[in-house]
Design a protein around this motif. Structure first.
Motif, PDB file in Angstrom:
ATOM      1  N   GLN A  40       2.414  12.196   3.052  1.00 45.25           N
ATOM      2  CA  GLN A  40       1.027  12.645   3.169  1.00 45.25           C
ATOM      3  C   GLN A  40       0.259  11.796   4.172  1.00 45.25           C
ATOM      4  N   GLN A  41       0.515  10.499   4.194  1.00 48.28           N
ATOM      5  CA  GLN A  41      -0.176   9.613   5.132  1.00 48.28           C
ATOM      6  C   GLN A  41       0.229   9.918   6.566  1.00 48.28           C
ATOM      7  N   ILE A  92       6.143   6.852  -3.919  1.00 48.62           N
ATOM      8  CA  ILE A  92       5.937   6.162  -2.636  1.00 48.62           C
ATOM      9  C   ILE A  92       6.319   7.085  -1.481  1.00 48.62           C
ATOM     10  N   THR A  93       7.432   7.798  -1.635  1.00 47.08           N
ATOM     11  CA  THR A  93       7.868   8.732  -0.593  1.00 47.08           C
ATOM     12  C   THR A  93       6.834   9.822  -0.368  1.00 47.08           C
ATOM     13  N   THR A  94       6.294  10.379  -1.461  1.00 49.82           N
ATOM     14  CA  THR A  94       5.281  11.433  -1.343  1.00 49.82           C
ATOM     15  C   THR A  94       4.045  10.933  -0.609  1.00 49.82           C
ATOM     16  N   GLU A 101       9.345  -6.497   2.164  1.00 47.65           N
ATOM     17  CA  GLU A 101       8.337  -7.145   1.326  1.00 47.65           C
ATOM     18  C   GLU A 101       7.308  -6.130   0.813  1.00 47.65           C
ATOM     19  N   ALA A 102       6.807  -5.255   1.724  1.00 44.88           N
ATOM     20  CA  ALA A 102       5.797  -4.274   1.327  1.00 44.88           C
ATOM     21  C   ALA A 102       6.363  -3.287   0.310  1.00 44.88           C
ATOM     22  N   LEU A 103       7.619  -2.894   0.496  1.00 53.89           N
ATOM     23  CA  LEU A 103       8.239  -1.961  -0.440  1.00 53.89           C
ATOM     24  C   LEU A 103       8.468  -2.625  -1.793  1.00 53.89           C
ATOM     25  N   ILE A 108       0.386   1.594   1.031  1.00 53.62           N
ATOM     26  CA  ILE A 108       1.089   2.542   1.896  1.00 53.62           C
ATOM     27  C   ILE A 108       0.811   2.245   3.364  1.00 53.62           C
ATOM     28  N   SER A 109      -0.435   1.895   3.679  1.00 53.97           N
ATOM     29  CA  SER A 109      -0.796   1.564   5.063  1.00 53.97           C
ATOM     30  C   SER A 109      -0.037   0.329   5.541  1.00 53.97           C
ATOM     31  N   ASP A 110       0.097  -0.688   4.663  1.00 56.80           N
ATOM     32  CA  ASP A 110       0.849  -1.883   5.040  1.00 56.80           C
ATOM     33  C   ASP A 110       2.319  -1.550   5.305  1.00 56.80           C
TER      34      ASP A 110
END
Length: 526
Positions: free
Chosen positions: A273-274, A267-269, A252-254, A235-237
């Motif tokens: 939160q992040q 992933i959306t959640t 790419e990250a997704l 998630i950070s990437d």
């Protein structure tokens, strides 16, 4: 073998964790023998409302509480199935019978908001003239559905979800007693996924305790894989690529997260939160687009939300003047003047230039004071100060001294400008809120809990309160506080409207007081 949430359910009021204020009040009522005839417990699911109701029912009767015990003087009712008026009439008849062994006959009505209107009316009769030996304890997650006539005849106690640190310490204690070898990082994820609910958090811990040997430590990776949530690094990437406006890295990250088996919904959640944990001017606008990732084609919607917002940020960065005008209402108000055709300016007179310099200096001085009051260490590029005697009368600046004028009128645009000068990212949450300005009280009603969490953070709340003076500012929780019909939106407040007129008829108001919120339908549904 019992589930952990049942095994460690408190048996005494003193064993309850995370509800100190409510527990102290209930213990005081027992100690002073001041037992009311009706209580209303309000709070989210899993925060301990029903458990406390059972303990309280036993303690006022001086019964020894065990999970499997059954006293005829303590009756539990599930309002989801006990909804009819005939059920409540039967309850009223049985309530008149004096208790057999205890001092009180206690009725615990869980999810009381599920009762029908006629059932509420029948319950009202016994609440108006209750027998001395009857105590009602009602619990609900939706207090707005409780008629005012019912709520006004009860003592209301509010329950809250546990703070992450408190929950993590609680889980660490249970893990030690159960011999569960788990890392602090894993407990932190469980606390976050549990959402402050003791029941949900213990259920997750119970599930994880069976996936590995006691000698093998449960770490962050194990928890993420077991719960099907993306890793924090992934998630950070993704967020890092988004902030860098790199569409290739975003894709790419997704793809890595999706190929690992994580759903677009999870992933959306995690993204939301992040962002809430560490909001920034670049990531806050993304939250609104992430809310649209629902229904079908979630992966495509998530990709569009990330890339389209990135392109919007790139455009704004390329045109900083437009961005600054958008984030600062005071500059936006001069948009018409700035967009006029270019004309060769005439040399300003010395007196005009002097007034502009003095006005800018005064504005910078007050801005510095605002930043200091809000405890925000953001650097301010202020002009050199001038001596007070050199100042000439100028228009009041839109800073704290201008939020309330000499006549006592509230200047909403001045408040917005003050907030924007210190932390413009808060405007995103303010624009998704409603406002009620009543005398010395200024109430903010965010549309969704995510905006409430942003505005109610201590630093942000200090900024909001530092942007006004002589006014009590409160940010209301959408989970427990209903937006009043008289509250105005951001755009309405910006044009000077402080409250909507109450257009409901007296007859509807009377019915609403008895039966709950009633609205008049004027549109033809056909």
């Amino acid at each position: 073998m019992k589930a952990l949430y049942r095994k460690y359910r408190p048996l005494k009021l003193s064993d309850v964790v995370g509800q100190d204020k409510t527990i102290n009040q209930l213990q005081g009522a027992i100690a002073q023998n001041k037992i009311s005839h009706a209580y209303l417990f309000i709070g989210p699911r899993g925060c301990g409302k029903t458990s406390v109701a059972r303990i309280f029912a036993h303690e006022i009767n001086q019964f020894d509480y065990q999970l499997e015990d059954s006293y005829v003087d303590i009756i539990e009712i599930d309002a989801a199935t006990f909804t009819g008026v005939d059920n409540i009439r039967e309850l009223r008849e049985k309530a008149m019978i004096i208790p057999t062994t205890g001092k009180y006959k206690v009725y615990i009505i869980d999810e009381v908001h599920m009762l029908s209107t006629s059932a509420f009316n029948a319950l009202l009769k016994i609440l108006e003239e209750p027998p001395a030996h009857v105590v009602f304890i009602m619990a609900t997650t939706n207090p707005e559905k409780i008629p005012a006539t019912i709520a006004s005849r009860t003592q209301i106690y509010r329950f809250s979800l546990a703070e992450p640190e408190l929950m993590q310490n609680f889980l660490r204690k249970i893990s030690g007693q159960e011999g569960i070898n788990i890392s602090d990082a894993a407990l932190r994820i469980i606390s976050e996924r549990g959402g402050g609910s003791f029941r949900d958090s213990l259920s997750i811990l119970d599930q994880l305790s069976t996936i590995s040997d006691k000698e093998q430590q449960i770490d962050e990776t194990t928890v993420s894989e077991a719960l099907g949530i993306p890793s924090q690094q992934g998630i950070s990437d993704l967020l890092q690529a988004y902030q860098e406006s790199d569409t290739t890295k975003i894709t790419e990250a997704l793809s890595i997260l999706l190929n690992a088996g994580f759903t677009a919904d999870s992933i959306t959640t995690e993204l939301i939160q992040q962002i809430i944990k560490a909001p920034s001017p670049k990531t806050l606008p993304l939250i609104e687009r992430l809310f649209s990732v629902t229904g079908n084609f979630l992966e495509a919607k998530l990709t569009v939300a990330l890339i389209s917002t990135t392109q919007s940020l790139t455009t704004k960065t390329a045109n900083p003047l437009a961005t600054s005008q958008t984030s600062n209402p005071a500059m936006a108000s001069n948009k018409v003047i700035n967009s006029a055709p270019a004309v060769e300016p005439s040399p300003p007179s010395p007196s005009t230039a002097q007034k502009k310099s003095e006005s800018s200096s005064a504005f910078a001085n007050i801005r510095n004071q605002l930043v200091k009051n809000a405890k925000n260490h953001k650097a301010e590029h202020a002009l050199p100060p001038v001596e007070p005697e050199d100042l000439t009368p100028v228009a009041p600046p839109t800073l704290p001294e201008a939020v309330v004028d000499s006549a006592g009128s509230f200047n909403f645009n001045g408040f917005v400008a003050n907030v924007s000068n210190v932390n413009p990212t808060l405007l995103t949450a303010l624009k998704k809120s409603f406002f009620l300005i009543n005398g010395k009280n200024f109430d903010i009603y965010p549309e969704k809990p995510v905006y409430w969490r942003i505005l109610s953070q201590k630093n942000n709340l200090d900024i909001l309160r530092g942007a006004i003076n002589s006014i009590n500012l409160t940010v209301k929780n959408p989970d427990t506080d209903v937006i009043p019909k008289t509250a105005v939106s951001f755009d309405q407040a910006a044009v000077g409207q402080t409250a909507k007129p109450d257009t409901s008829s007296p007859n509807l108001s009377s019915l609403s007081a008895i039966m709950g919120d009633i609205q008049e339908v004027t549109d033809n549904p056909f």
